[in-house]
Each structure stands twice: as C-alpha cells, then as structure tokens.
Scaffold this active site. Structure first.
Site, PDB file in Angstrom:
ATOM      1  N   SER A 116      -9.699  -0.909   7.250  1.00 27.39           N
ATOM      2  CA  SER A 116      -9.224  -0.719   5.870  1.00 27.39           C
ATOM      3  C   SER A 116      -8.570  -1.922   5.216  1.00 27.39           C
ATOM      4  CB  SER A 116      -8.242   0.445   5.814  1.00 27.39           C
ATOM      5  OG  SER A 116      -8.961   1.639   5.745  1.00 27.39           O
ATOM      6  N   LYS A 127       0.850  -1.199   0.000  1.00 25.02           N
ATOM      7  CA  LYS A 127       0.000   0.000   0.000  1.00 25.02           C
ATOM      8  C   LYS A 127       0.883   1.246   0.000  1.00 25.02           C
ATOM      9  CE  LYS A 127      -3.903   1.894   2.724  1.00 25.02           C
ATOM     10  NZ  LYS A 127      -4.774   1.646   3.884  1.00 25.02           N
ATOM     11  N   SER A 179      -9.720   1.547   3.072  1.00 18.81           N
ATOM     12  CA  SER A 179      -8.898   2.353   2.206  1.00 18.81           C
ATOM     13  C   SER A 179      -7.842   1.578   1.416  1.00 18.81           C
ATOM     14  CB  SER A 179      -8.189   3.426   3.031  1.00 18.81           C
ATOM     15  OG  SER A 179      -7.287   2.816   3.953  1.00 18.81           O
TER      16      SER A 179
HETATM   17  N1  GLN Z   1     -12.911   3.553   6.631  1.00 23.13           N
HETATM   18  C1  GLN Z   1     -12.343   4.024   7.858  1.00 23.13           C
HETATM   19  C2  GLN Z   1     -12.047   5.501   7.757  1.00 23.13           C
HETATM   20  O1  GLN Z   1     -12.428   6.066   6.814  1.00 23.13           O
HETATM   21  C3  GLN Z   1     -11.130   3.236   8.197  1.00 23.13           C
HETATM   22  C4  GLN Z   1      -9.938   3.661   7.476  1.00 23.13           C
HETATM   23  C5  GLN Z   1      -8.742   2.830   7.802  1.00 23.13           C
HETATM   24  O2  GLN Z   1      -8.855   1.768   8.421  1.00 23.13           O
HETATM   25  N2  GLN Z   1      -7.590   3.325   7.419  1.00 23.13           N
HETATM   26  O3  GLN Z   1     -11.445   6.070   8.604  1.00 23.13           O
END
Ligand code: GLN
Length: 464
Positions: free
Chosen positions: A171, A72, A147
């Site tokens: 994410s 990532k 994400s």
């Molecule tokens: N979807 C969650 C957010 O928007 C989690 C994001 C993540 O785990 N980096 O914060």
C-alpha cells in the site's frame, strides 16, 4: 518543492517556513478535487511554522525543522480526527499520537493533515474509501493506487514534502509507483506500529513517501528505531555493510515477469541494463511459488483482519446504530451500517479461513507457505545484494476499470512477498509509459538493509 533543497534557504533566512506552509495550504485548497486529504489542520500548521521560523532565526533548527508532512488517516495524531476512511469511525478522535508521528514532530516536522485511503487500508485503488476516491494527479480518470492513495497524491502533487502511509501488502509502494515518487516499506519491526490501526498485524508496517532519496533517508532516520510501546519493534543487529566486489543484483525469471505490460517490462530491462553497464553482476533468482504469493497474502491478511476489526463493535468507538433503530443487536446493526463492501468481504473470508473446518486447509497451509517464501529470500540474499523487480504489473489503471476483487488483488502481485517475508523494499520512479504515466521499480533487500537500498536508489537517480 523538495525539503532539503529549501532547507539551506531557510537556514540562510532567504525563505520562511510560514511561507512554505501557507503555499502548501493554498495548493491543498486548490487541489481539493484530488480528494487527497480528509482533514487539514491549517491553524495548527501555521502555529508550528511560526515556531520553526523562530528556531531557524535562533540558529537551533532540529533535523526536520519545518518539513511538511501528511499522515495517512489510519495513523493517530492527537488533535486531529481519525476515520480510517470508514463510516464506522466517523467522528472518532484518537487520544494518543503514533510514535512515528511523535518522533517526526519532535524533529520539527509539521503535520498538515490526514490523508484519504482505502477503507481500513484494504484496497489497491483508493476506491473503497467511505469518503470518495482519490484521483490520480496526472489523469483524474485513473486511480492513484492504494491503499495509501491520499498520501501518495499529497506528495506527488506537491501538497507537502513527505507523507506517512501504511503497508500490509504494497500500500505504499504501489501508489508510489503509480504516482511517480519514492515509497518505502521497511523491515518488519523497524518503524513502530504504535498508533497505526491494525489491519493484519504480522504484515503491517508504517511506510514513507518522498520525492527524493535524501528526504526519505532523513525521515527514516527519525522514525525508525525501537519503541517500548510496540513489542514487535526491533533494534537492528548492526548496520548492514555491503560486501566488497561488484554489486550483485538478482532479477526474476521471465515467467515470473509474465503479467507485466510491455512498458513495464521495457523499463525493467533498461534498469537491469544500466546496472550491468555500471559493472554489477546480474543473476536470475527464483523466489519459489510466485503463483501462491497472492493467495498466501490474502489468507493471512484476511484472517488477521477479521480478528483485528472485531474491536469496531459500535460500543467502544465511532458509529453506533441506536437500539430502537437496530434490526437485531446493536453490534450487528452498527457493523452492517459502518463497514463498506470490501471490508465486509475481508472479514467474512478471514472468519471462514479461521473456522474449524477450514483452518488446516487454508490458514495453516498459508503459514507454511509463508515460511517457504521467507526462507527462499534468506537463501537468495546469500548470493545477491538486492533483488530488483517491477513494483506493479501495470501503470495506473482507470477508475472503475477493475470490478472483480480477485483481479484487483492481483495488482499486488509483486509487492506482497516482501510483507510476507518481512524484508524492506523501496519503489523507485524510473520513467513513464507512452501515455506519460509513471513506472516504478522496486529494490528489495535483506532484513535491515534500508540504508544500502537508499545508497543504490541514489546511484540510480544519479544515472537518470
Ligand atoms: N492492496 C492490498 C490489499 O488490498 C494491500 C493493502 C495494504 O498494503 N494495506 O490488501
């Protein structure tokens, strides 16, 4: 392509790492429309592949020799750019490699490239990337989740064997569920965060995507462990043993499962039924305050993000709006130009909840809620071995289908509590809905129970 299925052939000289890597690079090229990769290191990968082939030929392969890996793009790898999918980091090249990646490289893995994500890992759909959305591998009109959408798609579309992602509130698990693969959020502190761009440091963890439990286990064995460069990394007390007697599975009460689509509910009930038939005891557990999981997460995560992202000031890293073009000061102009809408929303919200007038009302309260949630998990694990629940309330939704940020945040309903409590959780692919979209269930366990979670996931895979 599953690494351990191919490894025997590599050992016997019936296949070469270079062919595998070339195959991956060709597929990455053919699937550019998915927008999963932001950077591909073809030359470096081929070079490493040739070295791996020599190691196989000399009979001295390392544990993950020739395994292809995608990383990532908020995790640093020297020699490759790192953007965090933000315009503010365009052109930035990190000067050190993340410990997790370093360990994988030392074990023989090959980093094919860096994957797309929601900007600074803030999002659940991979639509907030400054470099365009990632498409779902089965239905391009849908999101792959976020994400870590690029890493999930890279694995699900067979562009690589495994991938690293990051987890602050789901994410890795959420895109793993949407894309039909395994996604691990480890115990807080079990995988070093050194080299991971901080979003909300008390919740952040590097996680792993794989197609099989065997690949997951092998990667976890290599990347986990204490790292002197990360003061929050820990040495597990001792490998957790399962208690004797039948497996004890905790499930959530029906009202907590209420936000789920029918297909998810049915998949959940089927999995529970399978456990029951295999002799497990099922106990309904209540993790209190389900209604405050999301608000607690978003107050803590945005507060920490507002502080962590202060370092992106147009002075030290990446984009700088030149003085003569800046309206006002360089820092404000660079941040205004460099950050996207969702990131700005989080910084503003986080700054607000930390401000003197709101600190007690929001931030301090969220800290207390965090303690309640963590304590609840501790007492639940006195009576059950694992808690099983859906990873997401729905399957992959349509791109552009959720425009209201709060509704988007609700897609993390089942994932954030594990980050709040610091416990490990694995999303396991368990089937598909009527449209053929994957469904994931997660196994959550007590601190340091990753190996036991893998055992259970293997049993589930064998029963399917
Ligand atoms: N979807 C969650 C957010 O928007 C989690 C994001 C993540 O785990 N980096 O914060």
């Amino acid at each position: 392509m599953e690494y351990f299925a191919d490894r025997d052939r590599l050992s016997r000289g019936e296949a070469t790492v270079l062919d595998r890597v070339n195959g991956s690079l060709t597929r990455i090229n053919e699937h550019q429309d998915l927008n999963a990769f932001l950077h591909v290191d073809s030359e470096g990968s081929r070079q490493r592949a040739a070295e791996s082939d020599e190691r196989f030929a000399s009979g001295l392969p390392r544990p993950l020799e020739g395994m292809t890996l995608a990383v990532k793009d908020n995790i640093s790898v020297v020699g490759q750019p790192m953007t965090c999918a933000s315009a503010i980091l365009k052109g930035f090249r990190p000067v050190y490699t993340a410990t997790s990646v370093e360990r994988l490289l030392d074990a023989g893995a090959i980093v094919l490239g860096k994957t797309n994500l929601d900007e600074f890992a803030m999002g659940s759909s991979n639509e907030t990337s400054a470099f365009g959305p990632v498409l779902h591998p089965i239905d391009p009109l849908r999101v792959p989740g976020g994400s870590s959408g690029g890493s999930a798609v890279a694995v699900a579309a067979d562009l690589c064997d495994v991938a690293l992602g990051s987890e602050t509130g789901g994410s890795v698990r959420q895109p793993a569920a949407f894309c039909g693969i395994y996604g691990l959020k480890p115990t807080y502190g079990r995988i070093s965060r050194y080299g991971l761009t901080a979003f909300a440091s008390s919740l952040d963890q590097i996680g792993v995507f794989s197609k099989t439990v065997a690949d997951m286990r092998a990667v976890f064995d290599v990347v986990s462990g204490h790292d002197p460069f990360d003061s929050t990394s820990v040495v597990p007390p001792s490998p957790r043993q399962r208690t004797d007697g039948p497996l004890r599975i905790g499930i959530l009460p029906p009202e907590t499962l209420a936000p789920c689509d029918d297909s998810i509910r049915r998949a959940h009930d089927d999995v529970v039924e399978q456990f029951r038939r295999s002799g497990a005891t099922i106990e309904v557990v209540t993790i209190p305050h389900a209604d405050i999981w999301i608000p607690t997460y978003f107050i803590l995560a945005t507060a920490e993000a507002s502080s962590n992202l202060a370092r992106f000031d147009g002075i030290r890293y990446g984009l700088r709006v030149p003085e003569d073009e800046a309206e006002g000061d360089i820092i404000t102009a660079s941040r205004t130009a460099g950050f996207g809408k969702e990131v700005k929303r989080r910084i503003m919200l986080g700054t607000y909840v930390l401000s003197s007038g709101s600190y007690d009302a929001y931030y301090r309260k969220a800290q207390k809620a965090r303690r309640l949630i963590a304590d609840a998990y501790t007492s639940i694990y006195e009576s059950v071995d694992f808690v099983v629940m859906p990873t997401t309330p729905t399957t992959a939704f349509l791109r552009g289908g959720i425009t209201d940020p709060v509704t988007m945040w609700l897609s993390d309903y089942f994932t954030v509590s594990a980050n709040i409590a610091g416990i490990p959780a694995l999303s396991v692919p368990v089937g598909h809905d009527a449209q053929g979209l994957p469904i994931g269930m997660q196994i959550q366990g007590p601190m340091f129970s990753e190996e036991l979670i893998f055992d259970l996931a293997e049993r589930m895979a064998a029963q399917q």
